[in-house]
Every structure is written in C-alpha cells, then in structure tokens.
Design an enzyme around this catalytic site. Sequence first.
Site, PDB file in Angstrom:
ATOM      1  N   HIS A 309       0.862  -1.181   0.000  1.00  0.00           N
ATOM      2  CA  HIS A 309       0.000   0.000   0.000  1.00  0.00           C
ATOM      3  C   HIS A 309       0.893   1.223   0.000  1.00  0.00           C
ATOM      4  O   HIS A 309       1.943   1.230   0.631  1.00  0.00           O
ATOM      5  CB  HIS A 309      -0.911   0.000   1.237  1.00  0.00           C
ATOM      6  CG  HIS A 309      -2.059   0.944   1.136  1.00  0.00           C
ATOM      7  ND1 HIS A 309      -1.931   2.280   1.398  1.00  0.00           N
ATOM      8  CD2 HIS A 309      -3.346   0.744   0.772  1.00  0.00           C
ATOM      9  CE1 HIS A 309      -3.101   2.862   1.208  1.00  0.00           C
ATOM     10  NE2 HIS A 309      -3.975   1.959   0.822  1.00  0.00           N
ATOM     11  N   ASP A 366      -8.124  -4.829  -0.124  1.00  0.00           N
ATOM     12  CA  ASP A 366      -8.666  -5.506  -1.302  1.00  0.00           C
ATOM     13  C   ASP A 366      -8.462  -7.017  -1.259  1.00  0.00           C
ATOM     14  O   ASP A 366      -9.102  -7.750  -2.002  1.00  0.00           O
ATOM     15  CB  ASP A 366      -7.991  -4.976  -2.572  1.00  0.00           C
ATOM     16  CG  ASP A 366      -8.376  -3.537  -2.816  1.00  0.00           C
ATOM     17  OD1 ASP A 366      -9.541  -3.207  -2.597  1.00  0.00           O
ATOM     18  OD2 ASP A 366      -7.499  -2.758  -3.225  1.00  0.00           O
TER      19      ASP A 366
HETATM   20  N1  ACO Z   1       4.179  -7.671  -4.977  1.00  0.00           N
HETATM   21  C1  ACO Z   1       5.498  -7.781  -5.117  1.00  0.00           C
HETATM   22  N2  ACO Z   1       6.388  -6.791  -4.933  1.00  0.00           N
HETATM   23  C2  ACO Z   1       5.879  -5.593  -4.587  1.00  0.00           C
HETATM   24  C3  ACO Z   1       4.504  -5.383  -4.421  1.00  0.00           C
HETATM   25  C4  ACO Z   1       3.640  -6.470  -4.623  1.00  0.00           C
HETATM   26  N3  ACO Z   1       2.318  -6.329  -4.473  1.00  0.00           N
HETATM   27  N4  ACO Z   1       4.272  -4.088  -4.084  1.00  0.00           N
HETATM   28  C5  ACO Z   1       5.479  -3.510  -4.034  1.00  0.00           C
HETATM   29  N5  ACO Z   1       6.457  -4.403  -4.327  1.00  0.00           N
HETATM   30  C6  ACO Z   1       7.905  -4.183  -4.322  1.00  0.00           C
HETATM   31  C7  ACO Z   1       8.368  -3.337  -5.493  1.00  0.00           C
HETATM   32  O1  ACO Z   1       8.711  -4.127  -6.612  1.00  0.00           O
HETATM   33  C8  ACO Z   1       9.543  -2.609  -4.891  1.00  0.00           C
HETATM   34  O2  ACO Z   1      10.621  -3.528  -4.853  1.00  0.00           O
HETATM   35  P1  ACO Z   1      12.164  -2.983  -5.036  1.00  0.00           P
HETATM   36  O3  ACO Z   1      12.377  -2.081  -3.851  1.00  0.00           O
HETATM   37  O4  ACO Z   1      12.980  -4.215  -5.035  1.00  0.00           O
HETATM   38  O5  ACO Z   1      12.170  -2.236  -6.333  1.00  0.00           O
HETATM   39  C9  ACO Z   1       9.119  -2.343  -3.445  1.00  0.00           C
HETATM   40  O6  ACO Z   1       8.181  -3.388  -3.150  1.00  0.00           O
HETATM   41  C10 ACO Z   1       8.454  -1.001  -3.243  1.00  0.00           C
HETATM   42  O7  ACO Z   1       7.475  -0.824  -4.281  1.00  0.00           O
HETATM   43  P2  ACO Z   1       6.746   0.545  -4.585  1.00  0.00           P
HETATM   44  O8  ACO Z   1       6.006   0.436  -5.868  1.00  0.00           O
HETATM   45  O9  ACO Z   1       7.724   1.661  -4.441  1.00  0.00           O
HETATM   46  O10 ACO Z   1       5.744   0.584  -3.395  1.00  0.00           O
HETATM   47  P3  ACO Z   1       4.605   1.590  -3.241  1.00  0.00           P
HETATM   48  O11 ACO Z   1       4.345   1.681  -1.796  1.00  0.00           O
HETATM   49  O12 ACO Z   1       4.861   2.832  -3.946  1.00  0.00           O
HETATM   50  O13 ACO Z   1       3.393   0.861  -4.012  1.00  0.00           O
HETATM   51  C11 ACO Z   1       1.352  -0.256  -4.431  1.00  0.00           C
HETATM   52  C12 ACO Z   1       2.183   0.600  -3.442  1.00  0.00           C
HETATM   53  C13 ACO Z   1       1.213   0.486  -5.757  1.00  0.00           C
HETATM   54  C14 ACO Z   1      -0.026  -0.435  -3.812  1.00  0.00           C
HETATM   55  C15 ACO Z   1       2.051  -1.604  -4.648  1.00  0.00           C
HETATM   56  O14 ACO Z   1       2.328  -2.218  -3.414  1.00  0.00           O
HETATM   57  C16 ACO Z   1       1.256  -2.544  -5.545  1.00  0.00           C
HETATM   58  O15 ACO Z   1       1.347  -2.446  -6.764  1.00  0.00           O
HETATM   59  N6  ACO Z   1       0.458  -3.491  -4.930  1.00  0.00           N
HETATM   60  C17 ACO Z   1      -0.381  -4.383  -5.704  1.00  0.00           C
HETATM   61  C18 ACO Z   1      -1.648  -3.662  -6.181  1.00  0.00           C
HETATM   62  C19 ACO Z   1      -2.663  -3.437  -5.070  1.00  0.00           C
HETATM   63  O16 ACO Z   1      -2.966  -4.315  -4.276  1.00  0.00           O
HETATM   64  N7  ACO Z   1      -3.218  -2.211  -5.013  1.00  0.00           N
HETATM   65  C20 ACO Z   1      -4.249  -1.856  -4.060  1.00  0.00           C
HETATM   66  C21 ACO Z   1      -3.776  -0.817  -3.112  1.00  0.00           C
HETATM   67  S1  ACO Z   1      -5.014  -0.560  -1.873  1.00  0.00           S
HETATM   68  C22 ACO Z   1      -6.168   0.456  -2.531  1.00  0.00           C
HETATM   69  O17 ACO Z   1      -5.921   1.158  -3.481  1.00  0.00           O
HETATM   70  C23 ACO Z   1      -7.534   0.486  -1.929  1.00  0.00           C
END
Ligand code: ACO
Length: 430
Positions: A309, A366
Amino acid sequence: MSETAKIIIADQPYEFPVITGTENEKAIDTARLRDLTGYVTYDDGYGNTASCESAITFIDGEQGTLRYRGYDIQDLAVHSNFIESAYLVVYGELPTISQLQNFRHLILRNAAIHQGMFSFFEAFPNNSHPMAILSAMVNSLGCYYPEMASNNREQDLEHLDSAATILLSKVRTLAAMSYRMKYGLPFIHPKPELPYCSNFLHMMFSEPYADYKFNPVVDRALNLILLLHADHEQNCSTSTVRMVASGGANLFASASAGVCALWGPAHGGANMAVIHMLAQIHQDSDDGSRFVAAAKSGDKSKRLMGFGHRVYKNYDPRAKILRKTCADVLNTLGVNDPLLDIALKLEEIATHDEYFHARRLYPNVDFYSGIIMRAIGIPVDMFTVMFAIGRMPGWIAHWRELATGNSPIHRPRQIYTGSPRREFTPIDQR
Ligand code: ACO
C-alpha cells in the site's frame, strides 16, 4: 514560539511557518514561496504534499492506524455500522438516537429513483460498464434536484442534509439497477422494512416471485466492507472531489467526478485484480508458491495483487478486520471457495518471506473484500461500484469541509518542459 522552517536559495534564507496537525504531523507552509523567491515546489503525484487541512480521517501508515473523526476503525467495525459511521464521517460526531433515526428515515425515503431516470438505463448498451453508468447517473441526479445542485455555494449548503441522504441512498439503487440491466433482469424496487445493505442485496438479487432472503451475517459483512471504505483521506478520488468542488461545483457533480477517478485500475479496481490473480493461480494448479516466487522478480506485471500500500507500511487495519469476516461469510453461506484457500496460503507464504518483510508489504483491504463479495454473489465487474457506494460518505464529507472552508479554487503550478518559443510556419512552407 511558533515553529518555522528555513529554505535557503542562492545563500538567501527564507522563513516559512510550520503547520502542526492534531497527531503532530508537520508541514512547511510554502504558500508564499513563489511570491518571495520565484520558485515553486515540485512533487509529481503530490506524494509529499498536504493539499489541505482536514478534520475527517487520520491515517498513520507506519503503525497501521485508521481513524474516522478520531474513532479507531477497529472500534467502529465492532460497534457501528455503515449508516451510523456515514453520519459520523459527514457530520463529525456520532449521532444521537433521534439523529440516527432521522438520517435512516431520510435514506429510506430517498431509495427510489425518479421515473424519468429509468429511460436513461434503456439507452445504455447492455454491456456498459457499471462505473460509466454510475458516474453519469450520479451527475444526472442533480438535474432532478436543481435547488440542491445550483452551483450557488450558499444555496447548495442550505440543502446539503437532503442532498447527502439522496446520494447515500440512491447510489445503492443506481448500482443495483446497473447490475440488473447488464444481466437483462427486471428492476426491483426498494423495500421500506429492510436495512441499508440488505435493501441493496434485495434490489440486486430478488426475483419478482422470490424475495432475497435476509441473512444477518451477510448484512453485517457488507456493512463492514462499506464502513471500511467510507473515507481514506486525500486519495485520488477524494482529491478529485475536492478539486472539482473548489471551482464551486455542486455535490452531485463533484461526487460524479469522484466515481470517474475511482474507476481506474490503480485505485478502485485493485479488488478485481485480486480475484483475477487468485483465479489464475487456481487455474494453473499452483498452491501460490510459484506465484509468490514470480512476484519477487521485480516485474511489476507479476506483483502480488492485494499486497502493499502507498500509505500503509504495516498490516492494513481494514484487511485484518475483513480476514475474519471472510471466514464467517463463507461458513454461513456454506461456500467452499478454493480462492480463499489460495489467498490464505499466499498470505502465509508472503508474511514469512524476507522479500515481503524487508519491503513491508502486507495484505491490504482488497485482499479479502473481493472473496467476500464473490461469496455473496456480487460479480467482479461490480466490485468498484461497491467501493463507490462505500466511499460516498467520504466524498460528501470532503465536499462539505471544502464548501464550508476558505479554500481557493485549486490550481497547482507546473514545470513547463515543452518547446521554447518558435516562429509559426504557414502550412505550405512546412
Ligand atoms: N508484490 C510484489 N512486490 C511488490 C509489491 C507487490 N504487491 N508491491 C510492491 N512491491 C515491491 C516493489 O517491486 C519494490 O521492490 P524494489 O524495492 O525491489 O524495487 C518495493 O516493493 C516497493 O514498491 P513501490 O512500488 O515503491 O511501493 P509503493 O508503496 O509505492 O506501491 C502499491 C504501493 C502500488 C499499492 C504496490 O504495493 C502494488 O502495486 N500493490 C499491488 C496492487 C494493489 O494491491 N493495489 C491496491 C492498493 S489498496 C487500494 O488502493 C484500496
């Protein structure tokens, strides 16, 4: 003495006030930066920018804390329901018995849709996306209440109590109608004796000669899902509502813009992605371990949906609540959903995996809401619509907060990166 912050540009220091929130969050008030220095701040996506002061919702992503008007989400989940929490979010205080009765009564009285709106539904193609229908209908509602949608701020505020209950009530009727239309089913009228969520399920699933059967566990689960989505401070759709409202637009127009913003897969669409992911894992006869291994590759398209998140760097408190509800609903309905087993397995693997630990990736709201809605019979393409019903109190509260405050029209700056000035060449010389 009030705190200040110094910004030094070309050896010249400039002092700016520091704003401190109730929970000691700090912000540097840079409103005068451009006037004083010619500079603006740059923060693509506003990830580090407070766009307003707000007294509605507090989130501490590090601790996994979420509060509406000061009340912990766990307490509201145990003791309250969607309608009472909606009142709290919109008006700032828990209602008294008579306030709640009146609020409920207005919501009930406003459940039906103006006859004229039925013909709108006839004009949409059957395969229209319910979110497209919903945003159009929410805006159109204002046409039936011109005194509440005048774009005259004083007048719109005078009618806000009525407009709020109309929106909270009819968004659910419109949502159910968009579902019935898609599946070629006749529209079902609301029933006065049913509570908010079961009335919605009745309008979704009753047949002309076979009424939807009230189920207290399902009613409670749906209440929880909606309550947990009621507000989440300055997310994409709520910021959109405030942005539109800042130009003086009425509540119906602003909420309709909120529906459009929510539609995006990176915002309200993530709950659908979770179900698609679980179904794919099931189809591939994977117990989840292969998928988790792929999710660690760094490839964005293989991310574990429902994990991580932007704000929460701890277990999303809403996911904790829904995890238990999910099991209750499946037990009550006697649903044996292999997707829940896969979800639990994924959670088990991921929460013990160094990759997810190091990046502080935990299940978000979610992750379980989709399984619950699927068990209730709500189709996947309605999930974002459910989110919109739940978020309506938040949009109304933010519209009200903006409309009663002193905020100017929202007008961010930009850094222009296009071409410098050039001479126009007539078409025959190009
Ligand atoms: N699965 C695997 N790896 C992940 C995931 C995931 N779901 N989410 C983040 N990471 C990893 C990234 O690859 C990154 O790795 P690195 O540091 O080796 O490059 C690290 O974790 C940080 O990722 P960011 O994208 O910078 O994290 P951020 O906090 O900005 O992203 C987000 C948040 C967009 C929600 C992300 O976690 C994601 O895409 N999750 C899956 C989609 C999802 O469930 N969205 C719903 C959010 S809740 C809502 O909107 C109600």
